[in-house]
Design a protein around this motif. Structure first.
Motif, PDB file in Angstrom:
ATOM      1  N   LYS A   3       0.850  -1.183   0.000  1.00  0.00           N
ATOM      2  CA  LYS A   3       0.000   0.000   0.000  1.00  0.00           C
ATOM      3  C   LYS A   3       0.890   1.238   0.000  1.00  0.00           C
ATOM      4  CE  LYS A   3      -3.798  -2.364   0.969  1.00  0.00           C
ATOM      5  NZ  LYS A   3      -3.420  -3.670   0.542  1.00  0.00           N
ATOM      6  N   HIS A   4       0.506   2.210  -0.787  1.00  0.00           N
ATOM      7  CA  HIS A   4       1.225   3.478  -0.822  1.00  0.00           C
ATOM      8  C   HIS A   4       0.215   4.603  -0.895  1.00  0.00           C
ATOM      9  CE1 HIS A   4       5.286   1.912  -1.478  1.00  0.00           C
ATOM     10  NE2 HIS A   4       4.682   0.970  -2.153  1.00  0.00           N
ATOM     11  N   GLY A   5       0.596   5.752  -0.468  1.00  0.00           N
ATOM     12  CA  GLY A   5      -0.205   6.944  -0.664  1.00  0.00           C
ATOM     13  C   GLY A   5      -1.492   6.982   0.122  1.00  0.00           C
ATOM     14  N   LYS A   6      -1.464   6.574   1.380  1.00  0.00           N
ATOM     15  CA  LYS A   6      -2.655   6.716   2.191  1.00  0.00           C
ATOM     16  C   LYS A   6      -2.840   8.205   2.419  1.00  0.00           C
ATOM     17  CE  LYS A   6      -2.056   2.358   2.843  1.00  0.00           C
ATOM     18  NZ  LYS A   6      -1.335   1.711   1.816  1.00  0.00           N
ATOM     19  N   LYS A   7      -3.886   8.759   1.859  1.00  0.00           N
ATOM     20  CA  LYS A   7      -4.112  10.186   2.005  1.00  0.00           C
ATOM     21  C   LYS A   7      -5.346  10.374   2.863  1.00  0.00           C
ATOM     22  CE  LYS A   7      -4.477  14.473  -0.486  1.00  0.00           C
ATOM     23  NZ  LYS A   7      -4.524  15.124  -1.768  1.00  0.00           N
ATOM     24  N   LYS A  91      -2.062  11.596  13.016  1.00  0.00           N
ATOM     25  CA  LYS A  91      -2.715  12.867  13.347  1.00  0.00           C
ATOM     26  C   LYS A  91      -4.183  12.601  13.611  1.00  0.00           C
ATOM     27  CE  LYS A  91       0.607  15.898  12.398  1.00  0.00           C
ATOM     28  NZ  LYS A  91       1.068  16.944  13.257  1.00  0.00           N
ATOM     29  N   SER A  92      -4.769  13.378  14.471  1.00  0.00           N
ATOM     30  CA  SER A  92      -6.197  13.244  14.736  1.00  0.00           C
ATOM     31  C   SER A  92      -6.768  14.646  14.961  1.00  0.00           C
ATOM     32  CB  SER A  92      -6.420  12.348  15.952  1.00  0.00           C
ATOM     33  OG  SER A  92      -5.893  12.948  17.111  1.00  0.00           O
ATOM     34  N   PRO A  93      -8.050  14.820  14.918  1.00  0.00           N
ATOM     35  CA  PRO A  93      -9.061  13.803  14.664  1.00  0.00           C
ATOM     36  C   PRO A  93      -9.189  13.505  13.173  1.00  0.00           C
ATOM     37  CG  PRO A  93     -10.121  15.904  15.045  1.00  0.00           C
ATOM     38  CD  PRO A  93      -8.640  16.125  15.264  1.00  0.00           C
ATOM     39  N   LEU A  94      -9.559  12.289  12.861  1.00  0.00           N
ATOM     40  CA  LEU A  94      -9.791  11.887  11.480  1.00  0.00           C
ATOM     41  C   LEU A  94     -11.219  12.256  11.108  1.00  0.00           C
ATOM     42  CD1 LEU A  94      -9.113  10.338   8.847  1.00  0.00           C
ATOM     43  CD2 LEU A  94      -9.942   8.278  10.000  1.00  0.00           C
ATOM     44  N   VAL A  95     -11.369  13.053  10.056  1.00  0.00           N
ATOM     45  CA  VAL A  95     -12.692  13.449   9.583  1.00  0.00           C
ATOM     46  C   VAL A  95     -13.082  12.636   8.364  1.00  0.00           C
ATOM     47  CG1 VAL A  95     -14.067  15.340   8.635  1.00  0.00           C
ATOM     48  CG2 VAL A  95     -12.513  15.760  10.546  1.00  0.00           C
ATOM     49  N   SER A  96     -12.148  12.493   7.423  1.00  0.00           N
ATOM     50  CA  SER A  96     -12.454  11.741   6.210  1.00  0.00           C
ATOM     51  C   SER A  96     -11.169  11.270   5.552  1.00  0.00           C
ATOM     52  CB  SER A  96     -13.258  12.592   5.225  1.00  0.00           C
ATOM     53  OG  SER A  96     -12.477  13.676   4.757  1.00  0.00           O
ATOM     54  N   VAL A  97     -11.306  10.287   4.687  1.00  0.00           N
ATOM     55  CA  VAL A  97     -10.199   9.810   3.866  1.00  0.00           C
ATOM     56  C   VAL A  97     -10.508  10.218   2.436  1.00  0.00           C
ATOM     57  CG1 VAL A  97      -8.997   7.770   2.989  1.00  0.00           C
ATOM     58  CG2 VAL A  97      -9.662   7.895   5.398  1.00  0.00           C
ATOM     59  N   THR A  98      -9.586  10.940   1.823  1.00  0.00           N
ATOM     60  CA  THR A  98      -9.785  11.406   0.458  1.00  0.00           C
ATOM     61  C   THR A  98      -9.539  10.285  -0.536  1.00  0.00           C
ATOM     62  OG1 THR A  98      -9.058  13.597   1.142  1.00  0.00           O
ATOM     63  CG2 THR A  98      -9.107  13.167  -1.214  1.00  0.00           C
ATOM     64  N   SER A  99      -8.451   9.546  -0.360  1.00  0.00           N
ATOM     65  CA  SER A  99      -8.151   8.443  -1.268  1.00  0.00           C
ATOM     66  C   SER A  99      -7.108   7.529  -0.653  1.00  0.00           C
ATOM     67  CB  SER A  99      -7.641   8.967  -2.615  1.00  0.00           C
ATOM     68  OG  SER A  99      -6.395   9.612  -2.462  1.00  0.00           O
ATOM     69  N   ILE A 100      -7.116   6.288  -1.128  1.00  0.00           N
ATOM     70  CA  ILE A 100      -6.087   5.314  -0.777  1.00  0.00           C
ATOM     71  C   ILE A 100      -5.676   4.636  -2.070  1.00  0.00           C
ATOM     72  CG2 ILE A 100      -5.534   3.171   0.446  1.00  0.00           C
ATOM     73  CD1 ILE A 100      -7.536   3.936   2.570  1.00  0.00           C
ATOM     74  N   SER A 101      -4.398   4.496  -2.259  1.00  0.00           N
ATOM     75  CA  SER A 101      -3.907   3.786  -3.441  1.00  0.00           C
ATOM     76  C   SER A 101      -2.776   2.856  -3.017  1.00  0.00           C
ATOM     77  CB  SER A 101      -3.439   4.775  -4.514  1.00  0.00           C
ATOM     78  OG  SER A 101      -2.417   5.594  -4.016  1.00  0.00           O
ATOM     79  N   TYR A 102      -2.461   1.917  -3.887  1.00  0.00           N
ATOM     80  CA  TYR A 102      -1.378   0.975  -3.625  1.00  0.00           C
ATOM     81  C   TYR A 102      -0.661   0.695  -4.937  1.00  0.00           C
ATOM     82  CZ  TYR A 102      -4.461  -2.598  -5.595  1.00  0.00           C
ATOM     83  OH  TYR A 102      -5.271  -3.310  -6.432  1.00  0.00           O
ATOM     84  N   VAL A 103       0.531   0.174  -4.822  1.00  0.00           N
ATOM     85  CA  VAL A 103       1.319  -0.206  -5.991  1.00  0.00           C
ATOM     86  C   VAL A 103       1.198  -1.713  -6.139  1.00  0.00           C
ATOM     87  CG1 VAL A 103       3.606  -0.232  -7.036  1.00  0.00           C
ATOM     88  CG2 VAL A 103       2.885   1.736  -5.664  1.00  0.00           C
ATOM     89  N   ASP A 104       0.684  -2.153  -7.299  1.00  0.00           N
ATOM     90  CA  ASP A 104       0.486  -3.593  -7.510  1.00  0.00           C
ATOM     91  C   ASP A 104       1.799  -4.283  -7.872  1.00  0.00           C
ATOM     92  OD1 ASP A 104       0.972  -3.145 -10.240  1.00  0.00           O
ATOM     93  OD2 ASP A 104      -1.141  -3.266 -10.795  1.00  0.00           O
ATOM     94  N   GLY A 105       1.743  -5.584  -8.100  1.00  0.00           N
ATOM     95  CA  GLY A 105       2.932  -6.379  -8.399  1.00  0.00           C
ATOM     96  C   GLY A 105       3.671  -5.951  -9.644  1.00  0.00           C
ATOM     97  N   ASN A 106       2.990  -5.237 -10.553  1.00  0.00           N
ATOM     98  CA  ASN A 106       3.623  -4.742 -11.783  1.00  0.00           C
ATOM     99  C   ASN A 106       4.163  -3.331 -11.630  1.00  0.00           C
ATOM    100  OD1 ASN A 106       3.002  -7.113 -13.241  1.00  0.00           O
ATOM    101  ND2 ASN A 106       0.907  -6.361 -13.564  1.00  0.00           N
ATOM    102  N   GLY A 107       4.081  -2.783 -10.422  1.00  0.00           N
ATOM    103  CA  GLY A 107       4.585  -1.430 -10.185  1.00  0.00           C
ATOM    104  C   GLY A 107       3.626  -0.333 -10.594  1.00  0.00           C
ATOM    105  N   VAL A 108       2.353  -0.679 -10.826  1.00  0.00           N
ATOM    106  CA  VAL A 108       1.353   0.299 -11.251  1.00  0.00           C
ATOM    107  C   VAL A 108       0.518   0.724 -10.038  1.00  0.00           C
ATOM    108  CG1 VAL A 108      -0.632   0.694 -12.763  1.00  0.00           C
ATOM    109  CG2 VAL A 108       1.272  -0.727 -13.550  1.00  0.00           C
ATOM    110  N   THR A 109       0.341   2.025  -9.871  1.00  0.00           N
ATOM    111  CA  THR A 109      -0.473   2.541  -8.776  1.00  0.00           C
ATOM    112  C   THR A 109      -1.946   2.298  -9.073  1.00  0.00           C
ATOM    113  OG1 THR A 109       1.176   4.238  -8.266  1.00  0.00           O
ATOM    114  CG2 THR A 109      -1.054   4.602  -7.437  1.00  0.00           C
ATOM    115  N   GLN A 110      -2.626   1.694  -8.113  1.00  0.00           N
ATOM    116  CA  GLN A 110      -4.050   1.368  -8.254  1.00  0.00           C
ATOM    117  C   GLN A 110      -4.829   2.033  -7.117  1.00  0.00           C
ATOM    118  OE1 GLN A 110      -5.210  -0.398 -10.747  1.00  0.00           O
ATOM    119  NE2 GLN A 110      -3.286  -1.157 -11.571  1.00  0.00           N
TER     120      GLN A 110
END
Length: 135
Positions: A3-7, A91-110
């Motif tokens: 997982k990468h880019g937890k925003k 950091k808190s408080p958490l209000v919302s998550v804008t996006s979550i992405s991950y890098v798959d086995g081929n190196g592509v962000t999903q």
């Protein structure tokens, strides 16, 4: 799957860039003239920064990027005493998550769809869990 880019957005209910207005601070300090406005603003910013640093809580709305380089981590759940797959946000408080992405086995962000995770901002620390039955 790495997982990468937890925003996430960590924010309090205030809508301004500081928890107090210049006028409120001046009234508290009993400052009537505008000669000290710049200094009062600097003190407000320094105090807010210090409080946010020592408490780990955001006093005004903020957006943060958070990155981890592994699978969904296992953390101790203080409520149950067991290990849960979850992401504890610094950091808190958490209000919302804008996006979550991950890098798959081929190196592509999903993107990770909102139905694939659950957010919990009710506690002192914001948490993100994989949705039930999602691998």
């Amino acid at each position: 799957m790495a997982k990468h880019g937890k925003k996430f957005t960590a924010a309090a209910s205030q809508v301004e860039d500081r928890p107090y207005t210049l006028e409120e601070a001046k009234a508290h300090l009993r400052v009537d003239l505008s000669d000290e406005d710049e200094s009062v603003m600097a003190y407000l910013a320094a105090a807010r920064g210090y409080l946010e640093e020592i408490t780990g809580r955001c006093l005004v709305p903020q957006t943060w990027d958070y990155f981890i380089d592994n699978e969904w981590p296992f953390e101790l759940n203080v409520d149950t005493g067991g290990l849960d797959q979850l992401i504890l946000l610094p950091k808190s408080p958490l209000v919302s998550v804008t996006s979550i992405s991950y890098v798959d086995g081929n190196g592509v962000t999903q993107p990770l769809g909102p139905s694939q995770y659950v957010t919990d901002g009710a506690g002192f620390v914001g948490r993100i869990y994989p949705a039930y039955g999602v691998e």
